[in-house]
Scaffold this motif. Structure first.
Motif, short mmCIF file in Angstrom:
data_model
loop_
_atom_site.label_atom_id
_atom_site.label_comp_id
_atom_site.label_asym_id
_atom_site.label_seq_id
_atom_site.Cartn_x
_atom_site.Cartn_y
_atom_site.Cartn_z
N VAL A 307 0.82 -1.21 0.00
CA VAL A 307 0.00 0.00 0.00
C VAL A 307 0.86 1.27 0.00
N GLY A 308 1.83 1.35 0.91
CA GLY A 308 2.65 2.54 1.01
C GLY A 308 3.44 2.85 -0.25
N PRO A 309 4.20 1.89 -0.79
CA PRO A 309 4.93 2.16 -2.03
C PRO A 309 4.02 2.55 -3.19
N LEU A 310 2.82 1.94 -3.28
CA LEU A 310 1.91 2.33 -4.35
C LEU A 310 1.51 3.80 -4.21
N LEU A 311 1.16 4.21 -2.99
CA LEU A 311 0.79 5.61 -2.78
C LEU A 311 1.94 6.55 -3.14
N ARG A 427 2.52 -1.95 4.20
CA ARG A 427 2.46 -2.93 3.13
C ARG A 427 1.04 -3.48 2.93
N ALA A 428 0.39 -3.90 4.00
CA ALA A 428 -0.98 -4.45 3.90
C ALA A 428 -2.00 -3.37 4.25
N MET A 429 -3.21 -3.54 3.73
CA MET A 429 -4.28 -2.61 4.03
C MET A 429 -4.58 -2.68 5.54
#
Length: 435
Positions: A307-311, A427-429
Protein backbone atom coordinates in the motif's frame (compact mmCIF):
# COMPACT_ATOMS: atom_id res chain seq x y z
CA UNK A 1 -54.04 -35.42 -2.66
CA UNK A 2 -53.60 -35.46 1.10
CA UNK A 3 -51.76 -32.94 3.14
CA UNK A 4 -48.89 -35.35 3.40
CA UNK A 5 -48.75 -35.59 -0.39
CA UNK A 6 -48.42 -31.89 -0.95
CA UNK A 7 -44.95 -30.79 -2.05
CA UNK A 8 -42.96 -29.15 0.65
CA UNK A 9 -41.85 -25.53 0.03
CA UNK A 10 -38.32 -25.41 -1.25
CA UNK A 11 -35.60 -23.84 0.80
CA UNK A 12 -32.63 -23.14 -1.41
CA UNK A 13 -29.61 -20.90 -1.25
CA UNK A 14 -31.38 -18.60 -3.68
CA UNK A 15 -34.35 -18.05 -1.39
CA UNK A 16 -32.81 -18.41 2.07
CA UNK A 17 -32.77 -15.26 4.18
CA UNK A 18 -28.96 -14.82 4.08
CA UNK A 19 -28.93 -15.16 0.28
CA UNK A 20 -31.85 -12.76 -0.05
CA UNK A 21 -30.05 -10.23 2.13
CA UNK A 22 -26.89 -10.71 0.04
CA UNK A 23 -28.84 -10.12 -3.15
CA UNK A 24 -30.43 -7.00 -1.69
CA UNK A 25 -27.02 -5.60 -0.73
CA UNK A 26 -25.70 -6.35 -4.23
CA UNK A 27 -28.71 -4.60 -5.78
CA UNK A 28 -28.35 -1.61 -3.47
CA UNK A 29 -24.63 -1.32 -4.18
CA UNK A 30 -25.50 -1.18 -7.88
CA UNK A 31 -28.07 1.54 -7.23
CA UNK A 32 -25.58 3.45 -5.11
CA UNK A 33 -22.79 3.21 -7.68
CA UNK A 34 -25.02 3.93 -10.66
CA UNK A 35 -26.70 6.88 -8.95
CA UNK A 36 -23.38 8.49 -8.10
CA UNK A 37 -21.89 7.60 -11.49
CA UNK A 38 -24.74 9.36 -13.29
CA UNK A 39 -23.93 12.41 -11.18
CA UNK A 40 -20.29 12.19 -12.29
CA UNK A 41 -21.45 11.93 -15.92
CA UNK A 42 -23.45 15.12 -15.61
CA UNK A 43 -20.78 16.84 -13.54
CA UNK A 44 -18.23 16.24 -16.30
CA UNK A 45 -20.45 18.19 -18.68
CA UNK A 46 -20.64 21.12 -16.26
CA UNK A 47 -16.87 21.01 -15.60
CA UNK A 48 -16.34 21.83 -19.29
CA UNK A 49 -19.40 24.02 -19.90
CA UNK A 50 -19.12 26.33 -16.88
CA UNK A 51 -15.52 27.58 -17.47
CA UNK A 52 -16.28 27.77 -21.19
CA UNK A 53 -19.22 30.06 -20.42
CA UNK A 54 -16.95 32.24 -18.31
CA UNK A 55 -13.98 32.34 -20.70
CA UNK A 56 -15.71 32.48 -24.08
CA UNK A 57 -19.24 33.82 -23.54
CA UNK A 58 -18.57 36.23 -20.65
CA UNK A 59 -14.92 36.99 -21.62
CA UNK A 60 -13.60 36.49 -18.07
CA UNK A 61 -10.05 37.66 -17.32
CA UNK A 62 -7.47 35.36 -15.67
CA UNK A 63 -8.20 36.94 -12.29
CA UNK A 64 -11.97 36.59 -12.80
CA UNK A 65 -11.43 32.92 -13.65
CA UNK A 66 -9.46 32.49 -10.43
CA UNK A 67 -12.38 34.10 -8.54
CA UNK A 68 -14.82 31.62 -10.15
CA UNK A 69 -12.57 28.71 -9.21
CA UNK A 70 -12.20 30.09 -5.70
CA UNK A 71 -15.99 30.37 -5.33
CA UNK A 72 -16.39 26.72 -6.34
CA UNK A 73 -13.72 25.63 -3.88
CA UNK A 74 -14.42 27.90 -0.91
CA UNK A 75 -17.39 26.09 0.77
CA UNK A 76 -15.42 23.15 2.24
CA UNK A 77 -13.40 25.65 4.27
CA UNK A 78 -16.62 26.58 6.09
CA UNK A 79 -19.01 23.65 5.70
CA UNK A 80 -16.82 20.54 5.87
CA UNK A 81 -16.27 20.31 9.62
CA UNK A 82 -19.88 21.05 10.46
CA UNK A 83 -21.02 18.76 7.66
CA UNK A 84 -19.08 15.82 9.10
CA UNK A 85 -20.60 16.27 12.54
CA UNK A 86 -24.08 16.63 11.01
CA UNK A 87 -23.57 13.45 8.96
CA UNK A 88 -22.55 11.47 12.07
CA UNK A 89 -25.72 12.70 13.80
CA UNK A 90 -28.21 11.76 11.06
CA UNK A 91 -29.11 9.08 8.54
CA UNK A 92 -26.50 9.38 5.80
CA UNK A 93 -28.63 8.06 2.94
CA UNK A 94 -31.32 10.70 3.53
CA UNK A 95 -28.74 13.50 3.49
CA UNK A 96 -27.26 12.12 0.28
CA UNK A 97 -30.68 11.95 -1.40
CA UNK A 98 -31.79 15.45 -0.46
CA UNK A 99 -28.39 16.86 -1.40
CA UNK A 100 -28.74 15.50 -4.92
CA UNK A 101 -32.21 16.98 -5.28
CA UNK A 102 -31.07 20.41 -4.04
CA UNK A 103 -28.03 20.39 -6.35
CA UNK A 104 -30.20 19.95 -9.43
CA UNK A 105 -32.38 22.91 -8.47
CA UNK A 106 -29.34 25.16 -7.93
CA UNK A 107 -27.65 24.25 -11.20
CA UNK A 108 -30.85 24.91 -13.13
CA UNK A 109 -30.24 28.62 -12.47
CA UNK A 110 -27.44 28.72 -15.08
CA UNK A 111 -29.43 27.68 -18.20
CA UNK A 112 -32.37 29.71 -16.91
CA UNK A 113 -30.07 32.74 -16.60
CA UNK A 114 -28.87 32.30 -20.18
CA UNK A 115 -32.42 31.84 -21.45
CA UNK A 116 -33.87 34.84 -19.59
CA UNK A 117 -30.89 37.12 -20.18
CA UNK A 118 -29.41 37.51 -16.70
CA UNK A 119 -26.39 35.22 -17.09
CA UNK A 120 -23.31 36.84 -15.56
CA UNK A 121 -20.05 35.99 -13.86
CA UNK A 122 -21.51 36.80 -10.39
CA UNK A 123 -24.34 34.34 -11.08
CA UNK A 124 -21.85 31.63 -12.03
CA UNK A 125 -19.88 32.36 -8.85
CA UNK A 126 -22.98 32.23 -6.60
CA UNK A 127 -24.25 29.01 -8.18
CA UNK A 128 -20.78 27.48 -8.00
CA UNK A 129 -20.43 28.46 -4.34
CA UNK A 130 -23.84 27.11 -3.22
CA UNK A 131 -23.56 23.99 -5.36
CA UNK A 132 -20.15 23.19 -3.88
CA UNK A 133 -21.58 23.52 -0.36
CA UNK A 134 -24.46 21.15 -1.12
CA UNK A 135 -22.17 18.71 -2.92
CA UNK A 136 -19.74 18.75 0.00
CA UNK A 137 -22.43 17.67 2.46
CA UNK A 138 -23.92 15.03 0.17
CA UNK A 139 -20.46 13.69 -0.73
CA UNK A 140 -19.54 13.32 2.94
CA UNK A 141 -22.83 11.52 3.54
CA UNK A 142 -22.33 9.27 0.51
CA UNK A 143 -18.78 8.19 1.30
CA UNK A 144 -19.64 7.69 4.98
CA UNK A 145 -22.67 5.61 4.00
CA UNK A 146 -20.67 3.14 1.88
CA UNK A 147 -19.34 1.13 4.88
CA UNK A 148 -22.99 0.40 5.73
CA UNK A 149 -23.26 -1.48 2.42
CA UNK A 150 -19.79 -3.04 2.16
CA UNK A 151 -17.47 -4.46 4.79
CA UNK A 152 -13.85 -5.64 4.90
CA UNK A 153 -12.41 -6.74 1.58
CA UNK A 154 -15.69 -5.93 -0.13
CA UNK A 155 -15.23 -2.29 0.92
CA UNK A 156 -11.86 -2.08 -0.86
CA UNK A 157 -13.39 -3.79 -3.89
CA UNK A 158 -16.34 -1.38 -3.83
CA UNK A 159 -14.02 1.63 -3.72
CA UNK A 160 -11.97 0.24 -6.59
CA UNK A 161 -15.00 -0.51 -8.75
CA UNK A 162 -16.55 2.82 -7.85
CA UNK A 163 -13.38 4.66 -8.87
CA UNK A 164 -13.31 2.83 -12.22
CA UNK A 165 -17.00 3.46 -12.84
CA UNK A 166 -16.66 7.12 -11.95
CA UNK A 167 -13.63 7.53 -14.20
CA UNK A 168 -15.44 5.84 -17.07
CA UNK A 169 -18.52 8.03 -16.68
CA UNK A 170 -16.29 11.09 -16.28
CA UNK A 171 -14.69 10.25 -19.62
CA UNK A 172 -18.09 9.67 -21.18
CA UNK A 173 -19.26 12.97 -19.69
CA UNK A 174 -16.36 14.88 -21.20
CA UNK A 175 -17.12 13.46 -24.64
CA UNK A 176 -20.83 13.98 -24.06
CA UNK A 177 -20.03 17.60 -23.19
CA UNK A 178 -18.31 18.14 -26.54
CA UNK A 179 -21.32 16.77 -28.40
CA UNK A 180 -23.91 18.63 -26.35
CA UNK A 181 -22.03 21.94 -26.54
CA UNK A 182 -21.70 21.62 -30.32
CA UNK A 183 -25.35 20.60 -30.68
CA UNK A 184 -27.16 22.70 -28.07
CA UNK A 185 -24.79 25.45 -27.01
CA UNK A 186 -22.80 25.78 -23.79
CA UNK A 187 -25.52 26.90 -21.38
CA UNK A 188 -28.16 24.41 -22.55
CA UNK A 189 -25.64 21.55 -22.29
CA UNK A 190 -25.70 22.07 -18.50
CA UNK A 191 -29.29 20.74 -18.50
CA UNK A 192 -27.72 17.28 -18.81
CA UNK A 193 -26.17 17.75 -15.36
CA UNK A 194 -29.48 19.02 -13.95
CA UNK A 195 -31.07 15.77 -15.14
CA UNK A 196 -28.21 13.74 -13.62
CA UNK A 197 -28.94 15.17 -10.17
CA UNK A 198 -32.58 14.06 -10.49
CA UNK A 199 -31.59 10.54 -11.57
CA UNK A 200 -29.06 10.28 -8.71
CA UNK A 201 -31.70 11.28 -6.15
CA UNK A 202 -34.15 8.74 -7.59
CA UNK A 203 -31.58 5.92 -7.37
CA UNK A 204 -30.93 6.70 -3.70
CA UNK A 205 -34.66 6.51 -2.90
CA UNK A 206 -34.64 2.91 -4.20
CA UNK A 207 -31.99 1.63 -1.76
CA UNK A 208 -33.46 -0.69 0.87
CA UNK A 209 -30.49 -2.01 2.87
CA UNK A 210 -31.06 -0.98 6.51
CA UNK A 211 -28.70 1.73 7.68
CA UNK A 212 -27.52 1.52 11.29
CA UNK A 213 -29.03 4.38 13.30
CA UNK A 214 -26.69 7.16 14.43
CA UNK A 215 -25.09 6.42 17.77
CA UNK A 216 -26.74 8.20 20.70
CA UNK A 217 -24.84 11.32 21.64
CA UNK A 218 -23.63 11.73 25.21
CA UNK A 219 -25.76 14.04 27.30
CA UNK A 220 -24.59 17.62 26.90
CA UNK A 221 -22.77 16.87 23.65
CA UNK A 222 -22.56 19.84 21.25
CA UNK A 223 -21.77 20.12 17.57
CA UNK A 224 -18.55 22.03 18.29
CA UNK A 225 -17.53 19.48 20.90
CA UNK A 226 -18.01 16.65 18.41
CA UNK A 227 -15.98 18.55 15.82
CA UNK A 228 -13.12 18.99 18.31
CA UNK A 229 -13.33 15.30 19.21
CA UNK A 230 -13.09 14.34 15.53
CA UNK A 231 -10.16 16.67 14.92
CA UNK A 232 -8.25 15.24 17.88
CA UNK A 233 -8.94 11.70 16.64
CA UNK A 234 -7.64 12.38 13.12
CA UNK A 235 -4.58 14.40 14.18
CA UNK A 236 -3.45 11.72 16.65
CA UNK A 237 -4.04 8.84 14.27
CA UNK A 238 -0.78 7.38 12.88
CA UNK A 239 -2.35 6.52 9.49
CA UNK A 240 -5.09 9.07 8.91
CA UNK A 241 -3.03 12.18 9.64
CA UNK A 242 -0.12 11.64 7.19
CA UNK A 243 -2.54 10.66 4.41
CA UNK A 244 -4.64 13.80 4.96
CA UNK A 245 -1.55 16.04 4.96
CA UNK A 246 -0.29 14.53 1.70
CA UNK A 247 -3.73 14.92 0.10
CA UNK A 248 -3.79 18.58 1.16
CA UNK A 249 -0.38 19.36 -0.30
CA UNK A 250 -1.30 17.75 -3.62
CA UNK A 251 -4.75 19.36 -3.83
CA UNK A 252 -3.39 22.87 -3.29
CA UNK A 253 -0.84 22.50 -6.07
CA UNK A 254 -3.23 20.87 -8.54
CA UNK A 255 -5.90 23.52 -7.95
CA UNK A 256 -3.45 26.22 -9.00
CA UNK A 257 -2.36 24.11 -11.96
CA UNK A 258 -5.92 23.48 -13.16
CA UNK A 259 -6.80 27.20 -13.11
CA UNK A 260 -3.71 28.07 -15.12
CA UNK A 261 -4.01 25.09 -17.46
CA UNK A 262 -7.48 26.13 -18.66
CA UNK A 263 -6.33 29.69 -19.33
CA UNK A 264 -3.24 28.38 -21.14
CA UNK A 265 -4.97 25.99 -23.53
CA UNK A 266 -7.91 28.30 -24.33
CA UNK A 267 -6.10 31.61 -24.60
CA UNK A 268 -2.60 30.66 -25.80
CA UNK A 269 -3.12 27.32 -27.55
CA UNK A 270 -6.55 28.39 -28.89
CA UNK A 271 -8.43 25.24 -27.98
CA UNK A 272 -12.18 25.19 -28.56
CA UNK A 273 -14.57 23.80 -25.89
CA UNK A 274 -14.94 20.65 -28.02
CA UNK A 275 -11.16 20.04 -28.14
CA UNK A 276 -10.95 20.74 -24.40
CA UNK A 277 -13.71 18.22 -23.70
CA UNK A 278 -12.07 15.54 -25.85
CA UNK A 279 -8.61 15.97 -24.31
CA UNK A 280 -10.01 16.14 -20.78
CA UNK A 281 -11.81 12.88 -21.50
CA UNK A 282 -8.34 11.32 -21.49
CA UNK A 283 -8.26 12.05 -17.74
CA UNK A 284 -11.05 9.62 -17.18
CA UNK A 285 -9.47 6.96 -19.38
CA UNK A 286 -6.45 7.11 -17.09
CA UNK A 287 -8.79 7.11 -14.12
CA UNK A 288 -10.45 3.87 -15.20
CA UNK A 289 -7.09 2.12 -15.52
CA UNK A 290 -5.85 3.55 -12.22
CA UNK A 291 -8.98 2.55 -10.32
CA UNK A 292 -9.06 -0.99 -11.69
CA UNK A 293 -5.33 -1.52 -11.21
CA UNK A 294 -5.02 0.23 -7.84
CA UNK A 295 -6.45 -2.56 -5.69
CA UNK A 296 -4.31 -5.22 -7.36
CA UNK A 297 -1.18 -3.09 -7.30
CA UNK A 298 -1.65 -2.37 -3.59
CA UNK A 299 -1.36 -6.04 -2.65
CA UNK A 300 1.86 -6.81 -0.75
CA UNK A 301 4.70 -8.43 -2.71
CA UNK A 302 7.49 -9.49 -0.41
CA UNK A 303 8.85 -6.79 1.85
CA UNK A 304 9.37 -4.15 -0.84
CA UNK A 305 5.86 -3.48 -2.17
CA UNK A 306 2.37 -2.83 -0.90
CA UNK A 307 0.00 0.00 0.00
CA UNK A 308 2.65 2.54 1.01
CA UNK A 309 4.93 2.16 -2.03
CA UNK A 310 1.91 2.33 -4.35
CA UNK A 311 0.79 5.61 -2.78
CA UNK A 312 4.32 7.01 -3.09
CA UNK A 313 4.70 6.01 -6.75
CA UNK A 314 1.28 7.43 -7.63
CA UNK A 315 2.18 10.76 -6.05
CA UNK A 316 5.66 10.84 -7.64
CA UNK A 317 4.02 10.55 -11.07
CA UNK A 318 2.12 13.84 -10.68
CA UNK A 319 4.90 16.41 -11.26
CA UNK A 320 6.61 14.27 -13.90
CA UNK A 321 3.66 14.25 -16.30
CA UNK A 322 3.06 18.02 -16.04
CA UNK A 323 6.47 19.04 -17.36
CA UNK A 324 5.79 18.35 -21.10
CA UNK A 325 2.72 20.61 -20.97
CA UNK A 326 4.99 23.57 -20.21
CA UNK A 327 6.63 23.19 -23.62
CA UNK A 328 3.43 22.63 -25.63
CA UNK A 329 2.39 24.62 -28.67
CA UNK A 330 -0.69 24.78 -30.89
CA UNK A 331 -1.70 21.92 -33.15
CA UNK A 332 -2.95 18.35 -33.12
CA UNK A 333 0.40 16.81 -32.19
CA UNK A 334 0.64 18.72 -28.94
CA UNK A 335 -3.02 18.00 -28.21
CA UNK A 336 -2.15 14.29 -28.37
CA UNK A 337 0.89 14.80 -26.10
CA UNK A 338 -1.15 16.73 -23.54
CA UNK A 339 -3.87 14.09 -23.72
CA UNK A 340 -1.25 11.45 -22.89
CA UNK A 341 0.02 13.51 -19.95
CA UNK A 342 -3.52 13.99 -18.67
CA UNK A 343 -4.14 10.24 -18.95
CA UNK A 344 -1.00 9.39 -16.97
CA UNK A 345 -1.72 12.04 -14.34
CA UNK A 346 -5.19 10.71 -13.62
CA UNK A 347 -4.04 7.08 -13.72
CA UNK A 348 -1.79 7.86 -10.76
CA UNK A 349 -4.30 10.14 -9.08
CA UNK A 350 -7.13 7.60 -9.18
CA UNK A 351 -4.96 4.71 -8.03
CA UNK A 352 -3.86 6.92 -5.14
CA UNK A 353 -7.38 8.16 -4.44
CA UNK A 354 -9.16 4.80 -4.26
CA UNK A 355 -6.32 3.26 -2.23
CA UNK A 356 -6.07 6.04 0.36
CA UNK A 357 -9.87 6.13 0.66
CA UNK A 358 -9.93 2.42 1.49
CA UNK A 359 -7.11 2.93 3.99
CA UNK A 360 -8.98 5.73 5.76
CA UNK A 361 -12.34 3.94 5.77
CA UNK A 362 -10.80 0.67 6.92
CA UNK A 363 -8.78 2.08 9.80
CA UNK A 364 -11.37 4.55 11.10
CA UNK A 365 -13.75 3.71 13.93
CA UNK A 366 -17.40 3.60 12.87
CA UNK A 367 -18.46 6.53 15.03
CA UNK A 368 -15.89 8.81 13.37
CA UNK A 369 -16.55 7.88 9.72
CA UNK A 370 -18.41 11.07 8.84
CA UNK A 371 -16.06 13.33 10.76
CA UNK A 372 -12.83 11.81 9.52
CA UNK A 373 -13.99 12.20 5.92
CA UNK A 374 -15.21 15.75 6.56
CA UNK A 375 -11.97 16.72 8.32
CA UNK A 376 -10.01 15.32 5.39
CA UNK A 377 -12.22 17.33 3.03
CA UNK A 378 -11.82 20.47 5.13
CA UNK A 379 -8.05 20.27 5.25
CA UNK A 380 -7.60 19.01 1.69
CA UNK A 381 -10.16 21.06 -0.19
CA UNK A 382 -10.95 23.94 2.17
CA UNK A 383 -7.81 25.99 1.37
CA UNK A 384 -8.13 25.44 -2.40
CA UNK A 385 -9.90 28.75 -2.91
CA UNK A 386 -6.75 30.47 -1.62
CA UNK A 387 -4.67 28.44 -4.06
CA UNK A 388 -6.94 29.46 -6.94
CA UNK A 389 -6.72 33.14 -5.98
CA UNK A 390 -2.95 32.87 -5.54
CA UNK A 391 -2.62 31.38 -9.01
CA UNK A 392 -4.49 34.32 -10.53
CA UNK A 393 -2.37 36.81 -8.59
CA UNK A 394 0.89 35.07 -9.48
CA UNK A 395 0.10 35.29 -13.21
CA UNK A 396 -0.18 39.08 -12.94
CA UNK A 397 3.29 39.24 -11.34
CA UNK A 398 5.45 36.69 -13.17
CA UNK A 399 3.35 35.59 -16.15
CA UNK A 400 1.44 32.44 -17.10
CA UNK A 401 4.18 29.90 -17.89
CA UNK A 402 6.37 30.71 -14.85
CA UNK A 403 3.27 30.38 -12.67
CA UNK A 404 2.50 26.99 -14.21
CA UNK A 405 6.09 25.90 -13.53
CA UNK A 406 5.70 26.80 -9.84
CA UNK A 407 2.43 24.85 -9.65
CA UNK A 408 3.98 21.81 -11.36
CA UNK A 409 6.91 21.77 -8.91
CA UNK A 410 4.53 22.14 -5.96
CA UNK A 411 2.71 18.91 -6.89
CA UNK A 412 5.71 17.00 -5.48
CA UNK A 413 4.69 18.14 -1.98
CA UNK A 414 2.33 15.22 -1.39
CA UNK A 415 5.07 12.73 -2.25
CA UNK A 416 7.51 14.39 0.18
CA UNK A 417 4.96 14.32 3.01
CA UNK A 418 4.28 10.58 2.64
CA UNK A 419 7.97 9.77 2.13
CA UNK A 420 8.74 11.29 5.53
CA UNK A 421 5.86 9.47 7.25
CA UNK A 422 5.34 5.90 8.53
CA UNK A 423 3.10 5.29 5.48
CA UNK A 424 6.18 4.41 3.43
CA UNK A 425 6.50 1.23 5.50
CA UNK A 426 2.81 0.26 5.14
CA UNK A 427 2.46 -2.93 3.13
CA UNK A 428 -0.98 -4.45 3.90
CA UNK A 429 -4.28 -2.61 4.03
CA UNK A 430 -4.80 -1.57 7.69
CA UNK A 431 -7.71 -2.86 9.76
CA UNK A 432 -9.94 -0.96 12.20
CA UNK A 433 -8.52 -0.31 15.64
CA UNK A 434 -11.88 -0.23 17.36
CA UNK A 435 -15.60 -0.23 16.88
Amino acid sequence: MTASDEPLPRTTAATSPPAAAEERVRRDLALYNNGLAVGVLGGAVTSVALPSLALITLKASPFEMSVLYAAQRFPPAVTALFGGAVVDRHRKLALLTWGKAAGGVLLLMVPLGAWLGFLSLPLLCVVGLLLAAVNDLSSTAGISYLPSLAKGERLAAANSKMGALFSFTDAAGSYLASGLIALLGTSRAILADVASYAVSAWCMTRIRTPEPPPRPRPEGSTLLGEIREGLAYVIRHPVLWPVVKANTALALALTAWDVLFLIYVVRQLHWSPVVLAVVMGCASVGGVVGALAGRRLARPRGTWWGVGPLLLCALALQPLVLVPVLFAGPGLGWQVVIGGCVTARFLGATAHGSTQRSVRQGVCEARFQGRQHAIGTWLTFGPRFLSALAAGGLVSVVGLLPSMSVAALATSGGFVVLLLSPIRRLRAMPTPTGA
